[in-house]
Design a protein around this motif. Structure first.
Motif, PDB file in Angstrom:
ATOM      1  N   GLU A 142       0.740  -1.122   0.050  1.00  0.00           N
ATOM      2  CA  GLU A 142      -0.060  -0.282  -0.051  1.00  0.00           C
ATOM      3  C   GLU A 142       0.985   1.197  -0.096  1.00  0.00           C
ATOM      4  N   ARG A 154      -9.685   1.993  -0.768  1.00  0.00           N
ATOM      5  CA  ARG A 154      -8.690   3.060  -0.072  1.00  0.00           C
ATOM      6  C   ARG A 154      -9.556   4.446  -0.867  1.00  0.00           C
ATOM      7  N   VAL A 180     -11.376   3.416  -4.084  1.00  0.00           N
ATOM      8  CA  VAL A 180     -10.737   2.376  -5.011  1.00  0.00           C
ATOM      9  C   VAL A 180     -10.352   1.173  -4.445  1.00  0.00           C
ATOM     10  N   THR A 181     -10.555   0.395  -5.166  1.00  0.00           N
ATOM     11  CA  THR A 181     -10.646  -1.177  -4.853  1.00  0.00           C
ATOM     12  C   THR A 181     -10.556  -1.870  -6.170  1.00  0.00           C
ATOM     13  N   ARG A 182      -9.926  -3.262  -5.920  1.00  0.00           N
ATOM     14  CA  ARG A 182     -10.033  -4.271  -6.669  1.00  0.00           C
ATOM     15  C   ARG A 182     -11.419  -4.314  -7.440  1.00  0.00           C
ATOM     16  N   ASP A 192      -6.302  -7.015 -12.591  1.00  0.00           N
ATOM     17  CA  ASP A 192      -6.249  -6.246 -11.667  1.00  0.00           C
ATOM     18  C   ASP A 192      -5.510  -6.856 -10.455  1.00  0.00           C
ATOM     19  N   ASP A 209      -6.675  -1.820  -8.026  1.00  0.00           N
ATOM     20  CA  ASP A 209      -7.247  -0.402  -7.993  1.00  0.00           C
ATOM     21  C   ASP A 209      -7.927  -0.244  -9.283  1.00  0.00           C
TER      22      ASP A 209
END
Ligand SMILES: [Zn+2]
Length: 321
Positions: free
Chosen positions: A48, A261, A268-270, A280, A284
């Protein structure tokens, strides 16, 4: 690409433009159904932690394999190595030339860089100077020259740094690093005033007089920030996929995706659909609008139907007669 970038060139670029190690990258792929590329903050592989800008980053940027964006303010000092004035409205070149001329009356040598529309006017500082004082100087010049400052829908210049100070851990706004290859325009934008080679351009920039702290204090003696200079506005968001539910009803994507996040106005994420196809890995691709989580999109182009199906919450089809 056959390019022979000397270490010296890369180091000169680092010294001139890089004031902190955080940076942004322009997406390699455009947004679906448009030619727009977006900027994101890269992270170290598999972590991260934000990735740190290195000489290798600069080299790749100058070679054109990536396009990086640079932050103006270092939050530990609240200082900048440069001020960049971005103008992309109709007749904006006229305003940039006005500013460049007025700056030359203060013996400030500002370099004008072409851009997709309009240009960027760069002023170099040595040592790094307080963002707040740089902004007082430029905003007062603009006011006296009648050069408009962008606010909301009103066209005008944008001054980087866009903040007077940053909180610890803050980033501010990034601007495209000069002399790279813009992913949308697929070309390099040069500075006026030097030949169109990286060596000639960097030699030109290195030869420009730097603004010192004594200069700047003299320029802004007795001046304050003009009233009405607005706080920076959030970056524009892309056209959002509207998930179709009424607010407050059963489906909230935040309850179905993994850890998110917050990046600016988005979570934002998978992307579950990408992940299902083994893509991915960076986690993000999916952006969810913070202020209204009914709006979300996958940068790789998955449709809302694909995303919902991957979450095993398929969108119910309206019964049509
Ligand atoms: Zn996806």
């Amino acid at each position: 690409m056959d390019m022979h970038l000397t270490t010296r060139l890369v180091q000169d670029y680092l010294h001139l433009f890089v004031n902190r190690r955080a940076y942004t990258l322009q997406s390699m792929r455009p947004l679906p159904e448009s030619s727009r590329h977006y900027y994101f903050r890269p992270r170290e592989n598999g972590t991260e932690r934000p990735a740190a800008l290195t000489q290798s980053t600069i080299r790749q940027h100058l070679e054109g394999t990536i396009t990086m964006g640079l932050y103006a303010i270092n939050p530990t000092t609240q200082r900048c190595k440069w001020v960049a004035i971005d103008a992309d409205y109709k007749n904006s070149m006229e305003d940039l030339l006005k500013l460049q001329y007025r700056l030359s009356e203060d013996n400030v040598q500002a370099a004008l860089e072409m851009s997709k529309r309009g240009g960027h006017l760069w002023i170099f500082l040595r040592p790094p100077l307080l963002a707040r004082e740089c902004r007082i100087y430029i905003h007062n010049l603009a006011l006296r020259l009648g050069v408009p400052v962008k606010e909301g829908l009103r066209d005008g210049i944008e001054v980087f740094p866009k903040h007077d100070t940053l909180r610890a851990g803050g980033f501010g706004n990034a601007i495209r690093g000069p002399l790279g290859i813009h992913r949308e325009a697929n070309r390099r934008f040069w500075f006026y005033g030097a030949d169109h080679t990286l060596e000639a351009q960097m030699a030109y920039l290195n030869g420009l007089r730097r603004v010192t702290e004594a200069d700047l204090r003299r320029f802004i003696a007795g001046e304050m920030m003009p009233s009405g200079v607005a706080l920076p506005r959030p970056a524009p968001t892309p056209a959002w996929v509207y998930s179709g539910e009424k607010r407050g009803t059963e489906f909230d994507i935040l309850h179905h995706v993994g850890k998110v996040r917050k990046v600016g106005r988005n979570y934002v994420t998978r992307c579950p659909s990408c992940a299902g196809a083994g893509h991915d890995r960076g986690g993000d691709n999916l952006a969810i609008l913070v202020s209204d989580t009914r709006f979300y999109r996958c940068w790789a182009g998955c449709t809302k139907q694909m995303i919902r199906a991957a979450l095993r919450c398929p969108i119910r089809m309206r019964q049509t007669a």
